[in-house]
Design an enzyme around this catalytic site. Structure first.
Site, PDB file in Angstrom:
ATOM      1  N   GLU A 128       0.921  -1.145   0.000  1.00 27.52           N
ATOM      2  CA  GLU A 128       0.000   0.000   0.000  1.00 27.52           C
ATOM      3  C   GLU A 128       0.949   1.180   0.000  1.00 27.52           C
ATOM      4  O   GLU A 128       1.555   1.505   1.006  1.00 27.52           O
ATOM      5  CB  GLU A 128      -0.906   0.001   1.229  1.00 27.52           C
ATOM      6  CG  GLU A 128      -2.044   1.027   1.147  1.00 27.52           C
ATOM      7  CD  GLU A 128      -1.584   2.471   1.191  1.00 27.52           C
ATOM      8  OE1 GLU A 128      -1.967   3.235   0.284  1.00 27.52           O
ATOM      9  OE2 GLU A 128      -0.849   2.851   2.113  1.00 27.52           O
ATOM     10  N   CYS A 170      -2.830   6.629   5.946  1.00 32.71           N
ATOM     11  CA  CYS A 170      -3.044   6.359   4.525  1.00 32.71           C
ATOM     12  C   CYS A 170      -4.439   6.750   4.044  1.00 32.71           C
ATOM     13  O   CYS A 170      -4.651   6.907   2.858  1.00 32.71           O
ATOM     14  CB  CYS A 170      -2.791   4.882   4.234  1.00 32.71           C
ATOM     15  SG  CYS A 170      -1.067   4.429   4.540  1.00 32.71           S
TER      16      CYS A 170
END
Length: 185
Positions: free
Chosen positions: A28, A67
């Protein structure tokens, strides 16, 4: 599994030992999440208040170092001024300081290198955007504290706006006048 920068992710995926053992690597790497504001929102509505509160929480929670934080705000041109004014008031109510203090609502970024990355990222974005709030301002000269920063893109199609994630309390407004797709396409 790895969460972090694309540069580090690429190093991991290219690691000889991982390649030789056919090890699966899940990444990610950078998230340029957007908040898209529709043209029909009413500034006097509960939805407007919730939108503004959620943007402030999203940008300041964990000092924007998560994130899922909003990095781009796609906004009708006619709503930019009231949005910035509302966010300014709400950001000013955020106490920035020692995370151990009960009244602190936003602490420092995680490290000196993170601070330097955030400040360098804000500088890069400011080359294609106008700084509306924050920017190079610092709430204190001590520690790795960053003022929540809001920018407005001069050209919504500038590549850097769609490729650089500033991993801190920073978001860029992408204005649109007709269809929101024009600001993100």
């Amino acid at each position: 599994a790895f969460t972090g920068s694309p540069r580090t992710g690429a190093k991991l995926k290219g690691n000889k030992n991982l390649i030789d053992t056919n090890c699966r690597v899940t990444l990610e790497a950078d998230s340029l999440n957007a908040c898209v504001i529709g043209p029909d929102i009413d500034e006097d509505s509960d939805v407007w208040g919730t939108l503004c509160q959620n943007l402030v929480v999203d940008m300041t929670q964990k000092t924007g170092q998560k994130c899922t934080a909003v990095r781009k705000i796609v906004c009708p041109e006619n709503l930019i001024e009231p949005l910035v004014e509302e966010l300014k008031v709400r950001f000013e109510a955020i106490t920035i300081g020692d995370p151990a203090s009960d009244d602190t609502r936003m602490g420092p970024v995680a490290s000196q290198s993170q601070f330097e990355d955030v400040m360098a990222g804000i500088q890069k974005l400011s080359e294609v955007s106008d700084v509306l709030l924050g920017g190079a301002e610092r709430p204190t000269d001590k520690g790795f504290f960053v003022t929540p920063t809001l920018l407005k893109a001069k050209d919504v199609h500038a590549n850097i706006l769609h490729s650089l994630e500033v991993f801190g309390p920073c978001a860029t407004i992408l204005p649109y006048s007709g269809d929101a797709v024009e600001a993100i396409d």
